[in-house]
Design a protein around this motif. Structure first.
Motif, PDB file in Angstrom:
ATOM      1  N   UNK A 361       0.849  -1.177   0.000  1.00 51.65           N
ATOM      2  CA  UNK A 361       0.000   0.000   0.000  1.00 51.65           C
ATOM      3  C   UNK A 361       0.883   1.224   0.000  1.00 51.65           C
ATOM      4  N   UNK A 362       1.050   1.851  -1.084  1.00 44.75           N
ATOM      5  CA  UNK A 362       1.903   3.026  -1.087  1.00 44.75           C
ATOM      6  C   UNK A 362       1.044   4.249  -1.092  1.00 44.75           C
ATOM      7  N   UNK A 443      -2.178  -2.227  11.015  1.00 48.27           N
ATOM      8  CA  UNK A 443      -3.536  -2.387  10.508  1.00 48.27           C
ATOM      9  C   UNK A 443      -3.512  -2.562   8.990  1.00 48.27           C
ATOM     10  N   UNK A 444      -2.706  -1.736   8.364  1.00 45.48           N
ATOM     11  CA  UNK A 444      -2.562  -1.881   6.912  1.00 45.48           C
ATOM     12  C   UNK A 444      -1.955  -3.236   6.562  1.00 45.48           C
ATOM     13  N   UNK A 450      -4.905 -10.057   5.150  1.00 43.78           N
ATOM     14  CA  UNK A 450      -6.245 -10.621   4.976  1.00 43.78           C
ATOM     15  C   UNK A 450      -6.626 -10.691   3.506  1.00 43.78           C
ATOM     16  N   UNK A 451      -6.258  -9.652   2.808  1.00 43.69           N
ATOM     17  CA  UNK A 451      -6.587  -9.675   1.379  1.00 43.69           C
ATOM     18  C   UNK A 451      -5.806 -10.779   0.674  1.00 43.69           C
ATOM     19  N   UNK A 455      -7.319 -13.991  -1.263  1.00 44.30           N
ATOM     20  CA  UNK A 455      -6.926 -14.428  -2.595  1.00 44.30           C
ATOM     21  C   UNK A 455      -6.499 -15.889  -2.578  1.00 44.30           C
ATOM     22  N   UNK A 456      -5.747 -16.271  -1.506  1.00 42.96           N
ATOM     23  CA  UNK A 456      -5.325 -17.674  -1.414  1.00 42.96           C
ATOM     24  C   UNK A 456      -6.508 -18.610  -1.269  1.00 42.96           C
ATOM     25  N   UNK A 457      -7.455 -18.223  -0.467  1.00 42.39           N
ATOM     26  CA  UNK A 457      -8.634 -19.055  -0.270  1.00 42.39           C
ATOM     27  C   UNK A 457      -9.433 -19.156  -1.568  1.00 42.39           C
TER      28      UNK A 457
END
Length: 538
Positions: A361-362, A443-444, A450-451, A455-457
Motif C-alpha cells: 500500500x503506497x 492495521x494496513x 487478509x486480502x 486471494x489464497x482461499x
DNA sequence: AAGGATTGTCATTTG
DNA sequence: GACAAATGACAATCC
C-alpha cells in the motif's frame, strides 16, 4: 534706495518717529535694515577697545617684568576677573577643533557660550596668549576637570616643571603654563622645538604676532596644535574610543562617530570593516522583516518561558504561552527552504522505516505536497518547545530513549515542574504518535494479509472446484466402465443348459473378499449391486 | 464546497 | 496496580 543720502534721511526719519514713540505698525528692524549691523559694529568696537586696554595692561606688566628682573607676584584678582575675555580667546579654530574643551560639553558650553563672535585676529590671539594667569587658570580648571587631578597636583606639576624654583616671574608662569599644556596634552615636542628659555619663547611669540606676514607657525598655533587628534586619546572622554574593545564590539557605530581620527589614522580597512560589520549585524539582528520578528520573538519567548518556568507551574498557562511563542516562531521561521530542510530531516527517519517494512500500500505521491508537511511542522513545534524550556534532551532522545535511560536522565537533570510536565508530555505524545503510526501500519499490514489470504482461499476454492469436477468426471467414467464390465460378464454367463441368464431375474454381486455371486433378484442383497444399470444397458 | 487520505492526539483497552 | 503499547475515535490539514 541706492542714494546714501536718501537712505540716511530715511533712517533719520525712522529714528525721529521711533523716539517720538509713533506706532509704525511693525518692529523698527523692518524699517531699519542697518540697525543690527550698526549695533554689531558698535559691539565690535567695544570689544576692540577692551582688548586694546587689556593689551596695554599686559604690555605694562611685561615692561615691568623686563625692568624689574622678572619678579612679579601673580594677582589672584586678575585671574578671577578675566574669565570672559579668556572665553573669547579660546576661539581659535585649532583649539575649538581639537581641544579637550570641545570634548567636554560642560566646559564647551561654559567657555563658548558666545558662539556668534568672530574668530580672533592674530593680534587678539597675541593678547590672549599673554593673559597667562587667565590661561593657566583655565587650563588648571580644564585639567582638573578632564583628568580628575586635583588643582594642587597640577600646580605642583607646574612648579616641578619650572626651571627656576621661584615661580613669581611671569615668564616662569609662561613656562609653567606652556609646560603644563605640554604635559597635559602629552605633546612636549612642539614647545621644546621653539626654545628652552621661557623668555625666548615669549619673544618669539611677540615677534610672530607682531609680524602678520610671518609664515612661521605661530606659537599659539603651536600650543593649540598640541591638541592634536592623538591627544584626544588620552582624555577620559576619548578613552572609550580607543581602548574599550568590548564596547566597540557592541557599538561599532560609536567608534566611527566619536573618533573620526581613527578613520584616517588607523588602517583604512578598519572603518569600512566596522561599518560593514555594523551593517551585517543589522542584517543579522533582523532588519529583514521576517528575521527580525523571528529573532525578537524568539528571544522574548525564551525569556518569557524561562521566567515563567522558574516562577510557577500552571500547565495551562504555560502551554498557552508556549503555544503562542511557538506560533510566532513558526511564522517567522517558515520560509520554503526551512520547510524543505525540516521536512528532509524530520521525515528521513520516517522514510527509512517505511522503506524497511512497508507494504504494497503506497501512499500518494509527492510527499512535500501531502499533509505530511503539516506533521513535520507539528514535530518542529515540539523541538521549539523543548528549546524554549531548555530541556536537557533533544526531542528525538526524549521520545526514543529506553525507559530506564529516560528516567535516569530526567532525574539527574533536576527539572522543574514545567519542564518535567513538558518532557513527559513530549515523550507521551511522541510515543503515542509512533504507536499510532505503527498501529496504522500494522492495521494496513493485517489488511494486506487478509486480502492475500482471501486471494489464497479463492485460489484454493477454485482448485477444489476443479478437483471436484475432475473427480466427478472420473467417477462417471469409472461407473461407465463398471457397467460395461458388468454387462460383459453377465452376458457371458451360462447355466447348466447353456442358456444365458435373464438379467431381469438374476444379478451379479461381489463380496468384500472379491468373490462374485450370481443371485436371483428377489433374494439378492441390494447393497453394492448396480442393479439399476444391469437390465437396461444390456 | 465536499470528500478522501494522512497524521496527530486523546481516551481507553490490552498485555 | 503501574506502565507501556495498542487501538478506536476524533480533529486538523492537505489535495
Amino acid at each position: 534706495m541706492d542714494d546714501p543720502s536718501a537712505q540716511f534721511q530715511h533712517e533719520d526719519l525712522i529714528d525721529i518717529l521711533w523716539r517720538q514713540n509713533v506706532d509704525l505698525g511693525v518692529e523698527r528692524a523692518i524699517f531699519d535694515g542697518c540697525l543690527r549691523q550698526r549695533e554689531e559694529i558698535t559691539r565690535a568696537r567695544e570689544r576692540e577697545l577692551k582688548r586694546e586696554r587689556e593689551f596695554e595692561r599686559i604690555m605694562q606688566r611685561l615692561q615691568k617684568l623686563d625692568k624689574e628682573t622678572g619678579e612679579c607676584l601673580p594677582s589672584p584678582s586678575s585671574v578671577n576677573s578675566q574669565a570672559v575675555p579668556f572665553s573669547e580667546t579660546l576661539h581659535s579654530t585649532e583649539f575649538t577643533q581639537h581641544s579637550p574643551v570641545t570634548q567636554n560639553p560642560l566646559l564647551s558650553a561654559l567657555l563658548f557660550s558666545r558662539k556668534s563672535q568672530k574668530p580672533p585676529s592674530q593680534e587678539q590671539a597675541f593678547s590672549e596668549l599673554l593673559s597667562l594667569p587667565d590661561l593657566q587658570y583655565y587650563l588648571d580648571v580644564l585639567e582638573s576637570d578632564v583628568s580628575s587631578l586635583p588643582l594642587e597636583d597640577i600646580t605642583e606639576i607646574c612648579h616641578q616643571n619650572l626651571p627656576e624654583p621661584q615661580s613669581e616671574n611671569s615668564t616662569d608662569e609662561l613656562c609653567g603654563v606652556t609646560q603644563t599644556i605640554s604635559d597635559s596634552f602629552e605633546v612636549a615636542q612642539p614647545l621644546s622645538c621653539i626654545s628652552s628659555d621661557p623668555v625666548e619663547i615669549l619673544e618669539t611669540c611677540i615677534q610672530a604676532f607682531s609680524d602678520p606676514g610671518n609664515p612661521t607657525p605661530s606659537p599659539s598655533n603651536t600650543i593649540y596644535s598640541c591638541s592634536t587628534p592623538e591627544s584626544q586619546v588620552i582624555l577620559p572622554q576619548c578613552n572609550i574610543n580607543s581602548s574599550d574593545s568590548t564596547l566597540s564590539e557592541f557599538c561599532p557605530y560609536t567608534i566611527n562617530t566619536s573618533k573620526p581620527e581613527q578613520l584616517n589614522s588607523a588602517p583604512e580597512r578598519d572603518a569600512p570593516q566596522t561599518l560593514l560589520q555594523f551593517e551585517e549585524r543589522h542584517v543579522l539582528l533582523g532588519f529583514d522583516d521576517s528575521a527580525s520578528v523571528g529573532s525578537v520573538d524568539l528571544e522574548t519567548s525564551l525569556y518569557a518561558a524561562d521566567t515563567f518556568s522558574n516562577g510557577q507551574s500552571d500547565k495551562d498557562e504555560l502551554e498557552s504561552i508556549q503555544s503562542d511563542n511557538t506560533d510566532l516562531l513558526h511564522l517567522s521561521l517558515h520560509s520554503d527552504a526551512v520547510e524543505a530542510t525540516l521536512y528532509e530531516t524530520v521525515t528521513s527517519a520516517q522514510h527509512q522505516t517505511q522503506n524497511e517494512s512497508t507494504p504494497k500500500y503506497s501512499p500518494k505521491a509527492n510527499p512535500l505536497t501531502t499533509s505530511r508537511a503539516a506533521g513535520v511542522r507539528r514535530a518542529y513545534r515540539d523541538e521549539q518547545r523543548a528549546q524554549a524550556m531548555s530541556l536537557p534532551l533533544s526531542v528525538h532522545d526524549i521520545i526514543n530513549l529506553p525507559v530506564e535511560a529516560f528516567n535516569e536522565a530526567i532525574s539527574s537533570c533536576k527539572l522543574n515542574n514545567a519542564q518535567h510536565t513538558l518532557i513527559r508530555d513530549i515523550r507521551r505524545r511522541g510515543k503515542n504518535k509512533m504507536a499510532a503510526q505503527s498501529c496504522r501500519k500494522r492495521k494496513l499490514d493485517s489488511l494486506v494479509d487478509l486480502e492475500e489470504e482471501i486471494e489464497g482461499l479463492k485460489r484454493e476454492e477454485q482448485q477444489i472446484k476443479e478437483e471436484n469436477e475432475r473427480n466427478t468426471r472420473e467417477l462417471h467414467e469409472t461407473k461407465e466402465k463398471l457397467r460395461k464390465l458388468y454387462n460383459e460378464v453377465f452376458r457371458q454367463l451360462r447355466d447348466e443348459h447353456g442358456n444365458s441368464y435373464n438379467p431381469r431375474e438374476y444379478k451379479l454381486q461381489h463380496s468384500t473378499d472379491g468373490t462374485v455371486y450370481l443371485l436371483p433378484r428377489g433374494t439378492a442383497n441390494k447393497t453394492n449391486t448396480p442393479t439399476e444399470d444391469l437390465p437396461f444397458s444390456l
